[in-house]
Design an enzyme around this catalytic site. Structure first.
Site, PDB file in Angstrom:
ATOM      1  N   ASN A  10       0.423  -0.862   0.090  1.00 52.22           N
ATOM      2  CA  ASN A  10      -0.279   0.087  -0.375  1.00 52.22           C
ATOM      3  C   ASN A  10       0.763   1.092  -0.362  1.00 52.22           C
ATOM      4  O   ASN A  10       1.310   1.489   1.260  1.00 52.22           O
ATOM      5  CB  ASN A  10      -0.795   0.101   0.884  1.00 52.22           C
ATOM      6  N   ASP A  69      -0.251  -3.818   9.775  1.00 52.42           N
ATOM      7  CA  ASP A  69      -1.659  -4.102   9.825  1.00 52.42           C
ATOM      8  C   ASP A  69      -2.589  -3.088  10.644  1.00 52.42           C
ATOM      9  O   ASP A  69      -2.326  -3.491  11.685  1.00 52.42           O
ATOM     10  CB  ASP A  69      -1.938  -6.182   9.857  1.00 52.42           C
ATOM     11  N   SER A  70      -3.296  -2.491   9.799  1.00 49.52           N
ATOM     12  CA  SER A  70      -4.329  -2.123   9.826  1.00 49.52           C
ATOM     13  C   SER A  70      -6.051  -1.610   9.548  1.00 49.52           C
ATOM     14  O   SER A  70      -6.004  -2.601   8.724  1.00 49.52           O
ATOM     15  CB  SER A  70      -3.709  -0.362  10.086  1.00 49.52           C
ATOM     16  N   GLY A 149      -8.041   5.650   2.187  1.00 54.81           N
ATOM     17  CA  GLY A 149      -8.749   5.119   3.122  1.00 54.81           C
ATOM     18  C   GLY A 149     -10.103   5.353   3.314  1.00 54.81           C
ATOM     19  O   GLY A 149     -10.948   6.101   3.055  1.00 54.81           O
ATOM     20  N   TYR A 150     -10.000   5.864   4.415  1.00 57.81           N
ATOM     21  CA  TYR A 150     -11.879   6.153   5.260  1.00 57.81           C
ATOM     22  C   TYR A 150     -11.106   7.323   6.096  1.00 57.81           C
ATOM     23  O   TYR A 150     -11.706   8.262   6.715  1.00 57.81           O
ATOM     24  CB  TYR A 150     -11.840   5.135   6.992  1.00 57.81           C
ATOM     25  N   LYS A 171      -0.663  13.753  11.225  1.00 57.81           N
ATOM     26  CA  LYS A 171      -1.315  13.042  11.283  1.00 57.81           C
ATOM     27  C   LYS A 171      -0.379  11.324  11.955  1.00 57.81           C
ATOM     28  O   LYS A 171      -1.136  11.271  12.772  1.00 57.81           O
ATOM     29  CB  LYS A 171      -2.341  11.943   9.669  1.00 57.81           C
ATOM     30  N   ARG A 177      -1.224   4.506  13.255  1.00 54.21           N
ATOM     31  CA  ARG A 177      -0.141   4.359  12.351  1.00 54.21           C
ATOM     32  C   ARG A 177       1.618   4.838  13.341  1.00 54.21           C
ATOM     33  O   ARG A 177       2.193   4.650  13.790  1.00 54.21           O
ATOM     34  CB  ARG A 177       0.263   4.306  11.270  1.00 54.21           C
TER      35      ARG A 177
HETATM   36  P1  ITT Z   1      -0.608  -4.008   2.608  1.00 60.37           P
HETATM   37  O1  ITT Z   1      -1.565  -5.686   3.574  1.00 60.37           O
HETATM   38  O2  ITT Z   1      -0.018  -4.397   1.637  1.00 60.37           O
HETATM   39  O3  ITT Z   1       0.017  -3.261   3.961  1.00 60.37           O
HETATM   40  P2  ITT Z   1      -3.612  -2.839   2.962  1.00 60.37           P
HETATM   41  O4  ITT Z   1      -4.160  -1.647   2.476  1.00 60.37           O
HETATM   42  O5  ITT Z   1      -3.826  -4.192   2.408  1.00 60.37           O
HETATM   43  O6  ITT Z   1      -1.296  -3.206   2.760  1.00 60.37           O
HETATM   44  P3  ITT Z   1      -4.009  -4.124   5.470  1.00 60.37           P
HETATM   45  O7  ITT Z   1      -4.485  -5.498   5.487  1.00 60.37           O
HETATM   46  O8  ITT Z   1      -3.997  -3.110   7.253  1.00 60.37           O
HETATM   47  O9  ITT Z   1      -3.262  -3.027   4.498  1.00 60.37           O
HETATM   48  O10 ITT Z   1      -4.890  -3.303   5.214  1.00 60.37           O
HETATM   49  C1  ITT Z   1      -5.687  -1.974   5.896  1.00 60.37           C
HETATM   50  C2  ITT Z   1      -6.437  -1.126   5.050  1.00 60.37           C
HETATM   51  O11 ITT Z   1      -7.228  -0.252   6.536  1.00 60.37           O
HETATM   52  C3  ITT Z   1      -6.235   0.248   4.288  1.00 60.37           C
HETATM   53  O12 ITT Z   1      -6.544  -0.599   2.814  1.00 60.37           O
HETATM   54  C4  ITT Z   1      -7.772   1.157   4.443  1.00 60.37           C
HETATM   55  O13 ITT Z   1      -8.669   0.540   3.850  1.00 60.37           O
HETATM   56  C5  ITT Z   1      -7.369   0.810   6.255  1.00 60.37           C
HETATM   57  N1  ITT Z   1      -6.693   2.317   6.904  1.00 60.37           N
HETATM   58  C6  ITT Z   1      -6.085   1.454   7.484  1.00 60.37           C
HETATM   59  N2  ITT Z   1      -4.653   2.579   7.999  1.00 60.37           N
HETATM   60  C7  ITT Z   1      -5.555   3.882   7.830  1.00 60.37           C
HETATM   61  C8  ITT Z   1      -5.048   5.283   8.130  1.00 60.37           C
HETATM   62  O14 ITT Z   1      -4.338   5.760   8.274  1.00 60.37           O
HETATM   63  N3  ITT Z   1      -6.580   6.005   7.420  1.00 60.37           N
HETATM   64  C9  ITT Z   1      -7.495   5.659   6.745  1.00 60.37           C
HETATM   65  N4  ITT Z   1      -7.932   4.066   6.326  1.00 60.37           N
HETATM   66  C10 ITT Z   1      -7.252   4.047   7.062  1.00 60.37           C
END
Ligand code: ITT
Length: 196
Positions: A10, A69-70, A149-150, A171, A177
């Site tokens: 990402n 992971d978030s 994202g959100y 942020k 994070r």
């Molecule tokens: P990687 O696994 O390759 O790191 P990913 O986007 O698939 O990338 P995750 O499985 O951890 O990662 O999903 C995280 C999702 O949560 C991310 O795609 C956003 O939709 C949301 N998210 C996480 N942190 C965020 C943030 O700081 N601001 C907005 N949305 C966030």
């Protein structure tokens, strides 16, 4: 060479991780993005999924590896989308995910939500995983152009506006994070001190 592999695909996350870690890591420690395909994230928790990604990167590269992971956990939706935040909607794009969350929250009075981030660091010396949370409320209308994202619908507690209206530095100082990285950075620095 002091190299840490960052196990994310990402680009938004990577940019946030690079910005935050640059300020926290000792001299000469470089971050490089993971190469190759992502492992299946089938853990039940953020911590398990962060470890899955960091372990896979360590196994493939042989280098110390860090993964995030978030996601967002919404009280009125019993914690959903949670670990499924990245693929909440069918197409899994940020805009479709955000639209689905807004639709699922239509009319909800309890709008409390929490961003969660687990960061795992895996090396030949062992594994460490940390977690941080960022509480707030979900707005009914998206606002702001920063972040990803959100962020445009997440209004952090104690802040005016949404996460997408904050600068990257603002942020990082408050976010799930930014604070999880602050917790893991000493372990990364210690690893390189101990292997010198
Ligand atoms: P990687 O696994 O390759 O790191 P990913 O986007 O698939 O990338 P995750 O499985 O951890 O990662 O999903 C995280 C999702 O949560 C991310 O795609 C956003 O939709 C949301 N998210 C996480 N942190 C965020 C943030 O700081 N601001 C907005 N949305 C966030």
């Amino acid at each position: 060479m002091k190299t840490v592999v960052v196990a994310t695909h990402n680009a938004h996350k990577l940019a946030e991780i690079e910005m935050t870690m640059k300020a926290l890591l000792g001299p000469g420690i470089e971050l490089v993005q993971v190469d190759g395909t992502a492992p299946v994230e089938d853990g039940a928790t953020f911590e398990e999924n962060a470890l899955i990604k960091a372990r896979a990167a360590f196994r493939d590269s042989g280098q110390p590896s860090l993964a995030d992971d978030s996601g967002i956990c919404v009280d009125a939706l019993d914690g959903a989308p949670g670990v499924h935040s990245a693929r909440y909607s069918e197409d899994g794009s940020d805009s479709a995910n955000l639209a689905l969350l807004l639709a699922n929250m239509k009319g909800a009075t309890n709008r409390a939500a929490t961003f969660v981030c687990a960061v795992a660091f895996v090396t030949k010396n062992g594994e460490r995983v940390v977690r941080a949370e960022w509480p707030g409320v979900l707005r009914a209308v998206a606002k702001g152009k920063n972040g990803f994202g959100y962020d445009p619908i997440f209004a952090p507690n104690g802040v005016t506006g949404t996460a997408a209206e904050m600068s990257a530095l603002e942020k990082a100082a408050l976010s799930h994070r930014g604070r999880a990285l602050g917790l893991i950075a000493p372990a990364v620095n210690r690893y390189f001190q101990s292997t010198n």
